[in-house]
Write an enzyme that holds these catalytic residues in place. Structure first.
Site, PDB file in Angstrom:
ATOM      1  N   LYS A   1       0.851  -1.197   0.000  1.00 22.23           N
ATOM      2  CA  LYS A   1       0.000   0.000   0.000  1.00 22.23           C
ATOM      3  C   LYS A   1       0.886   1.246   0.000  1.00 22.23           C
ATOM      4  CE  LYS A   1      -4.269   1.625   2.114  1.00 22.23           C
ATOM      5  NZ  LYS A   1      -5.142   1.685   0.937  1.00 22.23           N
TER       6      LYS A   1
HETATM    7  N1  PMP Z   1      -7.854  -2.138  -3.305  1.00 19.78           N
HETATM    8  C1  PMP Z   1      -7.377  -0.887  -3.309  1.00 19.78           C
HETATM    9  C2  PMP Z   1      -6.692  -0.393  -4.521  1.00 19.78           C
HETATM   10  C3  PMP Z   1      -7.519  -0.062  -2.177  1.00 19.78           C
HETATM   11  O1  PMP Z   1      -7.053   1.199  -2.183  1.00 19.78           O
HETATM   12  C4  PMP Z   1      -8.196  -0.562  -1.039  1.00 19.78           C
HETATM   13  C5  PMP Z   1      -8.364   0.301   0.186  1.00 19.78           C
HETATM   14  N2  PMP Z   1      -7.321   0.105   1.098  1.00 19.78           N
HETATM   15  C6  PMP Z   1      -8.684  -1.877  -1.083  1.00 19.78           C
HETATM   16  C7  PMP Z   1      -8.492  -2.632  -2.225  1.00 19.78           C
HETATM   17  C8  PMP Z   1      -9.369  -2.462   0.102  1.00 19.78           C
HETATM   18  O2  PMP Z   1      -8.445  -2.823   1.063  1.00 19.78           O
HETATM   19  P1  PMP Z   1      -8.807  -2.834   2.602  1.00 19.78           P
HETATM   20  O3  PMP Z   1     -10.002  -3.708   2.756  1.00 19.78           O
HETATM   21  O4  PMP Z   1      -7.635  -3.423   3.264  1.00 19.78           O
HETATM   22  O5  PMP Z   1      -9.082  -1.438   2.989  1.00 19.78           O
END
Ligand code: PMP
Length: 307
Positions: A160
């Protein structure tokens, strides 16, 4: 202060609770090389209420932050427990009693690759969850992006990092230009990947289908929780590659993510899903997720960390 500023009064920065307007760094800092997490704390008992907060998926989010740091070669100067105490202190300093978004950000110090800055801003948000929430049923028209999702052989989508969001913003800008609300990506093989800021799930013949981690998706914390709890509702979940036409032919489609929660999608490329919007399976899943994040399901209390 810029109009776009939306942090709470206090944040936690490099070990101290700091007034957010004093949380400043030099414009020379390589913030673009940074990583972050997006985490939510929900009100206990009622997602639309006020009161005591619990952090949803703390362990999963914080493990991913450490993994992102490791892959990108960033130092983490505090322990996971210290960061949890920092988040708690920050939420308390701001006196939050409503749902709160928490976004730990880490980036290398200018000229000192073995040291990092850490800041934890927080702010309130409007949830899509909860009973009779008018936001839940709003129309959301998506397009299939002409941009492919970035892939593991270039920039790993499982990390991330801010850099990855340049890919997402190209797709969002294209979608808005074309008159849509947002976009879905295909991966570099041509299979369905994810949304720009959330993962994708579809419903076909009463079964939920979601693309695998190898389809260039972020390893979403929310997706992991959904895969764990959806079978409780008597609904099977298949994690497998999904073609574009299978997506078009789905009865329902929705996004899942920390920000997106459980967001119903009306159509992709103007092809509508099913004959009911939001669909009955999406509704059921969103209701159960609301109960889980607010601590009303004993079995999933382990997903919550009290503030
Ligand atoms: N994909 C992307 C590209 C994102 O930015 C997010 C948000 N974090 C998610 C999926 C969902 O991930 P999470 O459930 O860990 O927030």
């Amino acid at each position: 202060m810029s109009k776009a500023f939306r942090g709470a009064e206090y944040c936690w920065m490099n070990g101290e609770i700091t007034p957010t307007k004093e949380a400043l760094v030099s414009a020379m800092e390589p913030i673009h090389l940074g990583i972050f997490e997006g985490i939510k704390a929900y009100v206990e008992g009622d997602v639309q209420g006020e009161g005591k907060l619990n952090i949803f998926g703390w362990k999963q989010h914080i493990d991913r932050l450490w993994r992102s740091a490791e892959v990108n070669g960033l130092a983490m100067p505090y322990s996971k427990d210290e960061l949890l105490e920092a988040v708690r202190a920050s939420l308390k300093a701001n006196g939050f009693t409503k749902n709160t978004y928490i976004q730990p950000r880490v980036w290398p110090m200018a000229g000192e690759q073995d040291k990092s800055h850490i800041v934890v801003p927080t702010w309130g948000f409007d949830t899509l969850l909860g009973k009779d929430n008018p936001l839940f049923g709003e129309e959301r028209r998506f397009m299939m992006s002409s941009w492919r999702r970035l892939s593991s052989d270039a920039l790993p989508p499982q990390v991330k990092s801010w850099a990855n969001y340049a890919n997402s913003f190209l797709a969002i800008r294209e979608a808005k230009r074309c008159g849509y609300d947002n976009a879905i990506f295909l991966d570099n093989r041509g299979f369905v990947s994810e949304g720009t800021l959330a993962c994708l799930m579809t419903v076909r013949d009463g079964k939920v289908i979601t693309p695998p981690v190898t389809a260039s998706i972020l390893e979403s914390v929310t997706r992991g929780c959904f895969i764990e709890f959806i079978p409780d509702l008597g609904i099977d979940v298949e994690v497998r590659d999904l073609t574009r036409v299978e997506l078009y032919a789905s009865d329902e489609a929705f996004l899942c993510g920390t920000g997106g929660e459980c967001t119903p999608i009306t159509s992709v490329d103007d092809i509508k899903f099913g004959d009911q919007y939001p669909g009955p399976v999406t509704k059921k899943i969103a209701e159960y997720y609301s109960d889980i994040v607010s601590g009303n399901v004993e079995k999933y209390r382990h997903w919550l960390t009290p503030v």
